[in-house]
Scaffold this motif. Structure first.
Motif, short mmCIF file in Angstrom:
data_model
loop_
_atom_site.label_atom_id
_atom_site.label_comp_id
_atom_site.label_asym_id
_atom_site.label_seq_id
_atom_site.Cartn_x
_atom_site.Cartn_y
_atom_site.Cartn_z
N PRO A 41 3.59 0.14 7.12
CA PRO A 41 2.76 0.04 5.91
C PRO A 41 1.31 -0.32 6.20
CG PRO A 41 4.89 -0.95 5.51
CD PRO A 41 4.82 -0.67 6.99
N ASP A 42 1.05 -1.00 7.30
CA ASP A 42 -0.33 -1.39 7.61
C ASP A 42 -1.16 -0.24 8.18
OD1 ASP A 42 -0.20 -3.91 6.59
OD2 ASP A 42 0.02 -4.94 8.51
N THR A 43 -0.58 0.97 8.20
CA THR A 43 -1.40 2.12 8.59
C THR A 43 -2.55 2.34 7.61
OG1 THR A 43 0.15 3.58 7.42
CG2 THR A 43 0.44 3.34 9.81
N ASP A 44 -2.45 1.72 6.43
CA ASP A 44 -3.56 1.86 5.48
C ASP A 44 -4.85 1.26 6.04
OD1 ASP A 44 -2.92 -0.83 5.26
OD2 ASP A 44 -2.25 -0.71 3.18
N LEU A 45 -4.74 0.29 6.94
CA LEU A 45 -5.93 -0.31 7.54
C LEU A 45 -6.67 0.71 8.41
CD1 LEU A 45 -4.43 -3.77 8.56
CD2 LEU A 45 -5.97 -3.28 6.64
N VAL A 46 -5.92 1.64 9.01
CA VAL A 46 -6.53 2.72 9.80
C VAL A 46 -7.00 3.84 8.88
CG1 VAL A 46 -6.12 4.43 11.61
CG2 VAL A 46 -5.09 2.16 11.78
N LEU A 47 -6.17 4.18 7.90
CA LEU A 47 -6.49 5.29 7.00
C LEU A 47 -7.71 5.02 6.14
CD1 LEU A 47 -2.89 6.24 5.81
CD2 LEU A 47 -4.30 7.43 7.49
N GLN A 48 -8.07 3.74 5.97
CA GLN A 48 -9.24 3.40 5.16
C GLN A 48 -10.50 4.06 5.69
OE1 GLN A 48 -9.22 -0.89 5.13
NE2 GLN A 48 -8.16 -0.99 3.17
N GLY A 49 -10.53 4.34 7.00
CA GLY A 49 -11.72 4.97 7.57
C GLY A 49 -11.81 6.45 7.28
N PHE A 50 -10.72 7.04 6.73
CA PHE A 50 -10.70 8.48 6.50
C PHE A 50 -10.35 8.86 5.08
CE2 PHE A 50 -9.21 7.36 10.76
CZ PHE A 50 -10.14 8.01 11.56
N LEU A 51 -9.57 8.01 4.41
CA LEU A 51 -9.06 8.35 3.09
C LEU A 51 -9.38 7.23 2.09
CD1 LEU A 51 -5.53 9.67 4.14
CD2 LEU A 51 -7.52 11.06 3.51
N PRO A 52 -9.42 7.55 0.79
CA PRO A 52 -9.68 6.53 -0.23
C PRO A 52 -8.44 5.70 -0.55
CG PRO A 52 -9.40 8.66 -1.27
CD PRO A 52 -9.35 8.91 0.22
N VAL A 53 -7.97 4.93 0.44
CA VAL A 53 -6.80 4.08 0.23
C VAL A 53 -7.22 2.62 0.36
CG1 VAL A 53 -5.19 5.81 1.07
CG2 VAL A 53 -6.17 4.17 2.68
#
Length: 201
Positions: A41-53
């Motif tokens: 679930p903490d992949t959102d910390l990485v995805l924040q650099g690419f996606l609006p999450v």
């Protein structure tokens, strides 16, 4: 939320019943799958650099964990089944790809769910609260009994989990007899070739 140590400890606790369900060798593999998704679930910390999450957003939901685990389970069934069957350490006549799918998917779901559970116990201290049942239930679920930086909780969780696994590893009773059992535990050839209907293709 707890830190990485606490999340791994919680995943180990969630995976502990595998020792009773599958026995020693399979329990180690199942625990490995659970640990693989303990931080999913903490992949959102990485995805924040690419996606609006946002952190504690969509990746911290049951539906995300389940769907991601099913996809990974399909991958494991398709590409790891032959490897499992060729591995001498597993000691099974043949493991059906359906068994690999169920085994991997269940382990991955437990790992991801353990992360959500740990975050529910500790958010919001330094992060937003979770809405784990989104989009079916759009309200936060908060228990908030653990603080993120608490060494008692973080190291206590992993110490308790490792201790539990060591105790269960010494438990010599036979595992439960299910169609998804892995390996010939009885030594009487019970690990026979599965029927064609059990293949996951």
């Amino acid at each position: 939320m707890v830190d990485v140590t606490g999340h791994l400890g919680m995943a180990l606790l969630f995976a502990a019943p595998a020792w009773i369900i599958w026995g020693r060798r399979a329990a180690l593999g199942f625990t490995g799958f659970a640990l693989l998704t303990a931080m999913l679930p903490d992949t959102d910390l990485v995805l924040q650099g690419f996606l609006p999450v946002t952190h504690h957003g969509v990746t911290h939901t049951v539906i995300f964990v389940v769907l991601a685990s099913i996809l990974a389970g399909v991958f494991a069934a398709r590409w790891l089944t032959d490897w499992f069957n060729a591995h001498r350490w597993i000691r099974s006549t043949e493991i059906a790809s359906l068994t690999v799918f169920v085994f991997a998917t269940a382990g991955l779901i437990l790992g991801g769910m353990s992360h959500l559970f740990a975050d529910i116990l500790s958010a919001p201290d330094i992060a937003p609260p979770l809405e784990p049942l989104w989009p079916f239930y759009r309200e936060p679920i908060i228990v908030d009994v653990i603080y993120y930086d608490s060494p008692i909780w973080n190291f206590g969780l992993i110490a308790a989990a490792i201790g539990l696994h060591l105790v269960l590893a010494r438990y010599r009773s036979y595992p439960l007899d299910t169609r998804y059992r892995i390996g010939d535990q009885s030594g009487d050839g019970a690990g026979a070739r599965p029927a064609a209907s059990d293949r996951f293709e």
